[in-house]
Design an enzyme around this catalytic site. Structure first.
Site, PDB file in Angstrom:
ATOM      1  N   GLY A  11       0.911  -1.175  -0.078  1.00 61.83           N
ATOM      2  CA  GLY A  11       0.030  -0.071  -0.090  1.00 61.83           C
ATOM      3  C   GLY A  11       0.691   1.314   0.022  1.00 61.83           C
ATOM      4  O   GLY A  11       0.163   2.310   0.443  1.00 61.83           O
ATOM      5  N   ASN A  13       2.149   3.030  -2.575  1.00 59.71           N
ATOM      6  CA  ASN A  13       1.322   4.090  -3.547  1.00 59.71           C
ATOM      7  C   ASN A  13       0.077   4.546  -3.092  1.00 59.71           C
ATOM      8  O   ASN A  13      -0.488   5.865  -3.356  1.00 59.71           O
ATOM      9  CB  ASN A  13       1.423   3.116  -4.886  1.00 59.71           C
ATOM     10  CG  ASN A  13       2.606   3.211  -5.618  1.00 59.71           C
ATOM     11  OD1 ASN A  13       3.256   4.258  -5.957  1.00 59.71           O
ATOM     12  ND2 ASN A  13       3.165   2.002  -5.669  1.00 59.71           N
ATOM     13  N   HIS A 108       2.552   0.499 -13.143  1.00 58.93           N
ATOM     14  CA  HIS A 108       3.286  -0.819 -13.328  1.00 58.93           C
ATOM     15  C   HIS A 108       4.802  -0.462 -13.336  1.00 58.93           C
ATOM     16  O   HIS A 108       5.105   0.524 -14.145  1.00 58.93           O
ATOM     17  CB  HIS A 108       2.917  -1.366 -14.623  1.00 58.93           C
ATOM     18  CG  HIS A 108       3.411  -2.561 -14.812  1.00 58.93           C
ATOM     19  ND1 HIS A 108       3.254  -3.683 -14.172  1.00 58.93           N
ATOM     20  CD2 HIS A 108       4.512  -2.938 -15.825  1.00 58.93           C
ATOM     21  CE1 HIS A 108       4.096  -4.720 -14.568  1.00 58.93           C
ATOM     22  NE2 HIS A 108       4.775  -4.555 -15.689  1.00 58.93           N
ATOM     23  N   ASP A 140      -7.373  -0.600 -19.942  1.00 56.69           N
ATOM     24  CA  ASP A 140      -8.232  -1.084 -20.809  1.00 56.69           C
ATOM     25  C   ASP A 140      -8.502  -2.425 -20.548  1.00 56.69           C
ATOM     26  O   ASP A 140      -8.109  -3.295 -19.652  1.00 56.69           O
ATOM     27  CB  ASP A 140      -7.799  -0.793 -22.195  1.00 56.69           C
ATOM     28  CG  ASP A 140      -6.429  -1.578 -22.589  1.00 56.69           C
ATOM     29  OD1 ASP A 140      -5.854  -2.424 -21.602  1.00 56.69           O
ATOM     30  OD2 ASP A 140      -5.950  -1.200 -23.651  1.00 56.69           O
ATOM     31  N   GLU A 141      -8.863  -3.333 -21.601  1.00 52.73           N
ATOM     32  CA  GLU A 141      -9.408  -4.844 -21.190  1.00 52.73           C
ATOM     33  C   GLU A 141      -8.149  -5.663 -21.408  1.00 52.73           C
ATOM     34  O   GLU A 141      -8.297  -6.844 -20.573  1.00 52.73           O
ATOM     35  CB  GLU A 141     -10.134  -5.260 -22.606  1.00 52.73           C
ATOM     36  CG  GLU A 141     -11.442  -4.975 -22.359  1.00 52.73           C
ATOM     37  CD  GLU A 141     -11.969  -3.381 -22.500  1.00 52.73           C
ATOM     38  OE1 GLU A 141     -10.893  -2.833 -23.127  1.00 52.73           O
ATOM     39  OE2 GLU A 141     -13.200  -3.228 -22.310  1.00 52.73           O
ATOM     40  N   GLY A 142      -6.792  -5.172 -21.615  1.00 55.81           N
ATOM     41  CA  GLY A 142      -5.596  -6.127 -21.631  1.00 55.81           C
ATOM     42  C   GLY A 142      -4.979  -5.984 -20.240  1.00 55.81           C
ATOM     43  O   GLY A 142      -5.527  -5.194 -19.269  1.00 55.81           O
ATOM     44  N   VAL A 143      -3.816  -6.554 -20.305  1.00 51.31           N
ATOM     45  CA  VAL A 143      -2.826  -6.680 -19.094  1.00 51.31           C
ATOM     46  C   VAL A 143      -1.752  -5.787 -19.333  1.00 51.31           C
ATOM     47  O   VAL A 143      -1.074  -5.964 -19.956  1.00 51.31           O
ATOM     48  CB  VAL A 143      -2.620  -7.851 -18.817  1.00 51.31           C
ATOM     49  CG1 VAL A 143      -1.399  -8.071 -17.485  1.00 51.31           C
ATOM     50  CG2 VAL A 143      -3.642  -8.872 -18.461  1.00 51.31           C
ATOM     51  N   ASP A 144      -1.722  -4.633 -18.585  1.00 51.26           N
ATOM     52  CA  ASP A 144      -0.689  -3.522 -18.706  1.00 51.26           C
ATOM     53  C   ASP A 144      -0.754  -2.999 -20.009  1.00 51.26           C
ATOM     54  O   ASP A 144       0.531  -2.687 -20.556  1.00 51.26           O
ATOM     55  CB  ASP A 144       0.640  -3.960 -17.983  1.00 51.26           C
ATOM     56  CG  ASP A 144       0.348  -4.726 -16.766  1.00 51.26           C
ATOM     57  OD1 ASP A 144      -0.310  -3.822 -15.925  1.00 51.26           O
ATOM     58  OD2 ASP A 144       1.105  -5.482 -16.326  1.00 51.26           O
ATOM     59  N   GLU A 173       7.757   5.973  -8.264  1.00 53.31           N
ATOM     60  CA  GLU A 173       6.230   5.696  -8.216  1.00 53.31           C
ATOM     61  C   GLU A 173       5.411   6.632  -7.337  1.00 53.31           C
ATOM     62  O   GLU A 173       4.241   7.190  -7.809  1.00 53.31           O
ATOM     63  CB  GLU A 173       6.238   4.273  -7.949  1.00 53.31           C
ATOM     64  CG  GLU A 173       6.558   3.301  -8.897  1.00 53.31           C
ATOM     65  CD  GLU A 173       6.338   1.749  -8.453  1.00 53.31           C
ATOM     66  OE1 GLU A 173       5.012   1.462  -8.288  1.00 53.31           O
ATOM     67  OE2 GLU A 173       7.026   0.963  -8.502  1.00 53.31           O
TER      68      GLU A 173
HETATM   69  C1  GAR Z   1       4.444  -1.145  -6.870  1.00 53.40           C
HETATM   70  O1  GAR Z   1       5.636  -1.294  -7.187  1.00 53.40           O
HETATM   71  C2  GAR Z   1       3.417  -1.332  -8.162  1.00 53.40           C
HETATM   72  O2  GAR Z   1       3.969  -0.692  -9.095  1.00 53.40           O
HETATM   73  C3  GAR Z   1       3.437  -2.907  -8.385  1.00 53.40           C
HETATM   74  O3  GAR Z   1       3.301  -3.461  -7.424  1.00 53.40           O
HETATM   75  C4  GAR Z   1       3.866  -2.723  -6.254  1.00 53.40           C
HETATM   76  C5  GAR Z   1       2.787  -2.302  -5.192  1.00 53.40           C
HETATM   77  O4  GAR Z   1       3.556  -1.867  -4.053  1.00 53.40           O
HETATM   78  N1  GAR Z   1       2.150  -3.076  -9.206  1.00 53.40           N
HETATM   79  C6  GAR Z   1       2.289  -4.182 -10.275  1.00 53.40           C
HETATM   80  O5  GAR Z   1       3.387  -4.748 -10.367  1.00 53.40           O
HETATM   81  C7  GAR Z   1       1.090  -4.321 -11.027  1.00 53.40           C
HETATM   82  N2  GAR Z   1       1.386  -5.026 -12.178  1.00 53.40           N
HETATM   83  P1  GAR Z   1       2.585  -0.981  -3.052  1.00 53.40           P
HETATM   84  O6  GAR Z   1       1.490  -1.796  -2.518  1.00 53.40           O
HETATM   85  O7  GAR Z   1       3.689  -0.452  -1.893  1.00 53.40           O
HETATM   86  O8  GAR Z   1       2.246   0.319  -3.728  1.00 53.40           O
END
Ligand code: GAR
Length: 215
Positions: A11, A13, A108, A140-144, A173
Protein backbone atom coordinates in the site's frame (compact mmCIF):
# COMPACT_ATOMS: atom_id res chain seq x y z
CA UNK A 1 -13.09 14.70 -7.11
CA UNK A 2 -13.80 11.52 -5.22
CA UNK A 3 -11.21 8.85 -5.93
CA UNK A 4 -10.98 5.18 -4.95
CA UNK A 5 -7.80 3.16 -4.56
CA UNK A 6 -7.76 -0.61 -5.00
CA UNK A 7 -4.82 -2.49 -3.50
CA UNK A 8 -3.75 -6.01 -2.58
CA UNK A 9 -0.53 -5.56 -0.63
CA UNK A 10 1.82 -3.16 1.08
CA UNK A 11 0.00 0.00 0.00
CA UNK A 12 2.84 2.48 -0.36
CA UNK A 13 1.38 3.91 -3.56
CA UNK A 14 -2.02 4.16 -1.91
CA UNK A 15 -0.38 6.14 0.89
CA UNK A 16 1.40 8.47 -1.56
CA UNK A 17 -1.93 9.26 -3.24
CA UNK A 18 -3.87 9.61 0.03
CA UNK A 19 -1.21 11.96 1.45
CA UNK A 20 -1.28 14.11 -1.68
CA UNK A 21 -5.03 14.62 -1.15
CA UNK A 22 -4.63 15.19 2.56
CA UNK A 23 -1.91 17.77 2.04
CA UNK A 24 -4.22 19.64 -0.34
CA UNK A 25 -1.99 19.07 -3.36
CA UNK A 26 -4.90 17.36 -5.13
CA UNK A 27 -8.49 18.62 -4.89
CA UNK A 28 -10.94 16.10 -3.45
CA UNK A 29 -10.44 12.99 -1.39
CA UNK A 30 -9.78 9.29 -1.36
CA UNK A 31 -13.35 8.16 -0.71
CA UNK A 32 -12.39 4.56 -0.08
CA UNK A 33 -9.59 2.01 -0.18
CA UNK A 34 -10.82 -1.37 -1.36
CA UNK A 35 -8.66 -4.43 -0.72
CA UNK A 36 -9.11 -7.96 -2.02
CA UNK A 37 -6.78 -9.32 0.66
CA UNK A 38 -7.59 -9.18 4.36
CA UNK A 39 -3.87 -9.09 5.22
CA UNK A 40 -2.99 -6.18 2.93
CA UNK A 41 -0.58 -3.74 4.60
CA UNK A 42 -2.58 -0.99 2.92
CA UNK A 43 -5.31 -1.45 5.59
CA UNK A 44 -3.03 -0.26 8.41
CA UNK A 45 -1.97 2.72 6.35
CA UNK A 46 -5.63 3.61 5.70
CA UNK A 47 -6.37 3.44 9.41
CA UNK A 48 -3.39 5.63 10.18
CA UNK A 49 -4.46 8.15 7.55
CA UNK A 50 -8.15 8.05 8.48
CA UNK A 51 -9.24 6.77 5.06
CA UNK A 52 -12.31 4.51 4.88
CA UNK A 53 -11.41 1.01 3.79
CA UNK A 54 -13.33 -2.05 2.78
CA UNK A 55 -12.34 -5.67 2.31
CA UNK A 56 -14.31 -7.30 -0.48
CA UNK A 57 -13.67 -11.02 -0.27
CA UNK A 58 -13.03 -12.67 -3.66
CA UNK A 59 -14.09 -16.02 -2.18
CA UNK A 60 -17.65 -14.74 -1.79
CA UNK A 61 -18.16 -14.38 -5.55
CA UNK A 62 -18.46 -17.10 -8.19
CA UNK A 63 -16.57 -15.16 -10.87
CA UNK A 64 -14.29 -12.19 -11.44
CA UNK A 65 -17.18 -10.41 -13.18
CA UNK A 66 -19.45 -10.88 -10.15
CA UNK A 67 -16.70 -9.59 -7.89
CA UNK A 68 -16.20 -6.56 -10.11
CA UNK A 69 -19.96 -5.87 -10.31
CA UNK A 70 -19.99 -5.65 -6.52
CA UNK A 71 -16.96 -3.34 -6.43
CA UNK A 72 -18.42 -1.14 -9.18
CA UNK A 73 -21.71 -0.81 -7.30
CA UNK A 74 -19.85 0.26 -4.14
CA UNK A 75 -17.82 2.81 -6.08
CA UNK A 76 -20.89 4.25 -7.87
CA UNK A 77 -22.75 4.44 -4.55
CA UNK A 78 -19.86 6.46 -3.11
CA UNK A 79 -19.79 8.84 -6.07
CA UNK A 80 -16.31 7.77 -7.15
CA UNK A 81 -15.17 9.26 -10.47
CA UNK A 82 -11.60 7.96 -10.72
CA UNK A 83 -10.23 4.55 -9.73
CA UNK A 84 -6.54 3.99 -8.99
CA UNK A 85 -5.16 0.48 -9.01
CA UNK A 86 -2.12 0.47 -6.72
CA UNK A 87 -0.48 -2.91 -6.40
CA UNK A 88 -3.86 -4.50 -7.12
CA UNK A 89 -3.03 -8.00 -8.19
CA UNK A 90 -6.36 -8.84 -9.80
CA UNK A 91 -6.88 -8.33 -13.52
CA UNK A 92 -10.00 -6.19 -13.77
CA UNK A 93 -12.77 -7.59 -15.99
CA UNK A 94 -14.49 -5.98 -18.96
CA UNK A 95 -17.42 -5.24 -16.65
CA UNK A 96 -15.21 -2.95 -14.56
CA UNK A 97 -13.42 -1.33 -17.52
CA UNK A 98 -16.72 -0.60 -19.26
CA UNK A 99 -18.26 0.96 -16.11
CA UNK A 100 -15.30 3.33 -15.63
CA UNK A 101 -14.07 3.76 -19.22
CA UNK A 102 -10.93 5.97 -19.25
CA UNK A 103 -11.41 6.50 -15.52
CA UNK A 104 -9.20 3.69 -14.19
CA UNK A 105 -5.46 4.18 -13.72
CA UNK A 106 -2.79 1.61 -12.95
CA UNK A 107 0.88 1.83 -12.05
CA UNK A 108 3.26 -0.79 -13.35
CA UNK A 109 6.96 -0.82 -12.40
CA UNK A 110 8.51 -1.13 -15.87
CA UNK A 111 8.79 0.90 -19.03
CA UNK A 112 5.72 -0.53 -20.72
CA UNK A 113 5.26 -2.17 -23.15
CA UNK A 114 8.39 -3.94 -21.81
CA UNK A 115 7.88 -6.49 -19.06
CA UNK A 116 4.14 -6.48 -18.40
CA UNK A 117 2.61 -8.85 -15.86
CA UNK A 118 4.28 -10.34 -12.81
CA UNK A 119 7.81 -9.64 -11.47
CA UNK A 120 8.83 -7.01 -14.01
CA UNK A 121 12.01 -6.08 -12.10
CA UNK A 122 13.22 -9.67 -12.17
CA UNK A 123 12.52 -9.86 -15.89
CA UNK A 124 14.28 -6.53 -16.54
CA UNK A 125 17.43 -7.50 -14.59
CA UNK A 126 17.59 -10.90 -16.27
CA UNK A 127 17.15 -9.37 -19.69
CA UNK A 128 20.08 -7.02 -19.09
CA UNK A 129 18.30 -3.78 -19.90
CA UNK A 130 20.25 -0.63 -19.07
CA UNK A 131 17.21 1.44 -18.15
CA UNK A 132 13.94 0.50 -16.57
CA UNK A 133 11.32 2.56 -14.77
CA UNK A 134 7.63 2.84 -14.10
CA UNK A 135 4.49 3.66 -16.04
CA UNK A 136 1.10 5.06 -15.08
CA UNK A 137 -1.46 4.07 -17.69
CA UNK A 138 -5.17 4.08 -18.31
CA UNK A 139 -6.64 0.61 -17.85
CA UNK A 140 -8.18 -1.15 -20.83
CA UNK A 141 -9.25 -4.77 -21.32
CA UNK A 142 -5.67 -6.08 -21.60
CA UNK A 143 -2.98 -6.65 -18.97
CA UNK A 144 -0.78 -3.52 -18.66
CA UNK A 145 -1.70 -2.50 -22.22
CA UNK A 146 -3.69 0.74 -21.80
CA UNK A 147 -2.73 4.24 -23.02
CA UNK A 148 0.31 5.66 -21.20
CA UNK A 149 -0.02 8.81 -19.08
CA UNK A 150 3.47 9.25 -17.57
CA UNK A 151 6.72 7.30 -17.41
CA UNK A 152 9.96 7.59 -15.46
CA UNK A 153 13.32 6.19 -16.57
CA UNK A 154 15.69 4.71 -14.01
CA UNK A 155 19.23 3.43 -14.74
CA UNK A 156 20.01 -0.26 -14.22
CA UNK A 157 23.56 -0.95 -12.96
CA UNK A 158 25.53 -4.16 -13.68
CA UNK A 159 25.11 -5.38 -10.11
CA UNK A 160 21.39 -4.52 -9.95
CA UNK A 161 19.05 -7.02 -8.27
CA UNK A 162 15.29 -7.36 -8.40
CA UNK A 163 15.18 -5.87 -4.90
CA UNK A 164 17.52 -2.93 -5.51
CA UNK A 165 15.74 -2.00 -8.74
CA UNK A 166 12.35 -2.29 -7.10
CA UNK A 167 13.46 0.06 -4.31
CA UNK A 168 14.82 2.66 -6.72
CA UNK A 169 11.76 2.60 -8.96
CA UNK A 170 9.29 2.68 -6.05
CA UNK A 171 10.58 6.10 -4.90
CA UNK A 172 9.64 7.48 -8.31
CA UNK A 173 6.29 5.67 -8.32
CA UNK A 174 5.33 7.70 -5.25
CA UNK A 175 5.82 10.88 -7.30
CA UNK A 176 4.48 9.98 -10.74
CA UNK A 177 1.27 8.36 -9.50
CA UNK A 178 -0.03 11.34 -7.48
CA UNK A 179 1.03 13.58 -10.37
CA UNK A 180 -1.03 11.58 -12.86
CA UNK A 181 -4.01 11.62 -10.50
CA UNK A 182 -3.71 15.39 -10.11
CA UNK A 183 -3.72 15.89 -13.88
CA UNK A 184 -6.92 13.84 -14.16
CA UNK A 185 -8.58 15.65 -11.27
CA UNK A 186 -7.61 19.01 -12.78
CA UNK A 187 -9.20 18.01 -16.11
CA UNK A 188 -5.97 18.38 -18.08
CA UNK A 189 -5.99 14.89 -19.61
CA UNK A 190 -7.21 14.15 -23.13
CA UNK A 191 -7.28 10.61 -24.49
CA UNK A 192 -7.10 10.15 -28.26
CA UNK A 193 -6.91 6.49 -29.13
CA UNK A 194 -3.65 5.22 -27.62
CA UNK A 195 -2.38 8.72 -26.95
CA UNK A 196 -2.82 10.50 -23.66
CA UNK A 197 -2.13 14.20 -23.81
CA UNK A 198 -1.70 16.31 -20.68
CA UNK A 199 -2.56 19.87 -21.63
CA UNK A 200 0.30 22.29 -21.01
CA UNK A 201 2.73 19.63 -19.78
CA UNK A 202 6.45 19.56 -20.67
CA UNK A 203 7.30 16.59 -22.88
CA UNK A 204 10.93 17.58 -23.57
CA UNK A 205 12.92 16.32 -20.60
CA UNK A 206 14.01 13.10 -18.92
CA UNK A 207 13.80 11.27 -16.53
CA UNK A 208 10.05 11.87 -16.17
CA UNK A 209 7.86 12.43 -19.24
CA UNK A 210 5.78 14.53 -19.09
CA UNK A 211 7.75 16.42 -16.44
CA UNK A 212 6.62 16.42 -12.81
CA UNK A 213 5.03 19.69 -11.74
CA UNK A 214 3.84 19.17 -8.18
CA UNK A 215 5.57 16.09 -6.78
C1 GAR B 1 4.34 -1.34 -6.92
O1 GAR B 1 5.68 -1.41 -7.27
C2 GAR B 1 3.46 -1.36 -8.14
O2 GAR B 1 4.01 -0.66 -9.21
C3 GAR B 1 3.40 -2.82 -8.44
O3 GAR B 1 3.27 -3.45 -7.19
C4 GAR B 1 3.90 -2.64 -6.20
C5 GAR B 1 2.90 -2.36 -5.12
O4 GAR B 1 3.52 -1.68 -4.05
N1 GAR B 1 2.28 -3.14 -9.28
C6 GAR B 1 2.30 -4.13 -10.16
O5 GAR B 1 3.25 -4.87 -10.33
C7 GAR B 1 1.01 -4.28 -10.96
N2 GAR B 1 1.21 -5.11 -12.09
P1 GAR B 1 2.64 -0.91 -3.00
O6 GAR B 1 1.56 -1.89 -2.51
O7 GAR B 1 3.59 -0.55 -1.89
O8 GAR B 1 2.04 0.29 -3.66
Amino acid sequence: MRVAVLASGRGSNFEAIARAFREGKINGEVAVLIVDNRKAGAIKRAERLGVNWLFVDPCSFPSREDYDRRVVSILKHLGVELVCLAGYMKVVSGVFVESFRNRILNIHPSLLPAFPGLRPHKKAVRYGVKVSGATVHVVDEGVDTGPIVIQVVVPVSPDETEESLSEKVLKWEHRIYPQAVKWFVDGRVRIEGRKVIVEGADYTRLPVVPALEDF
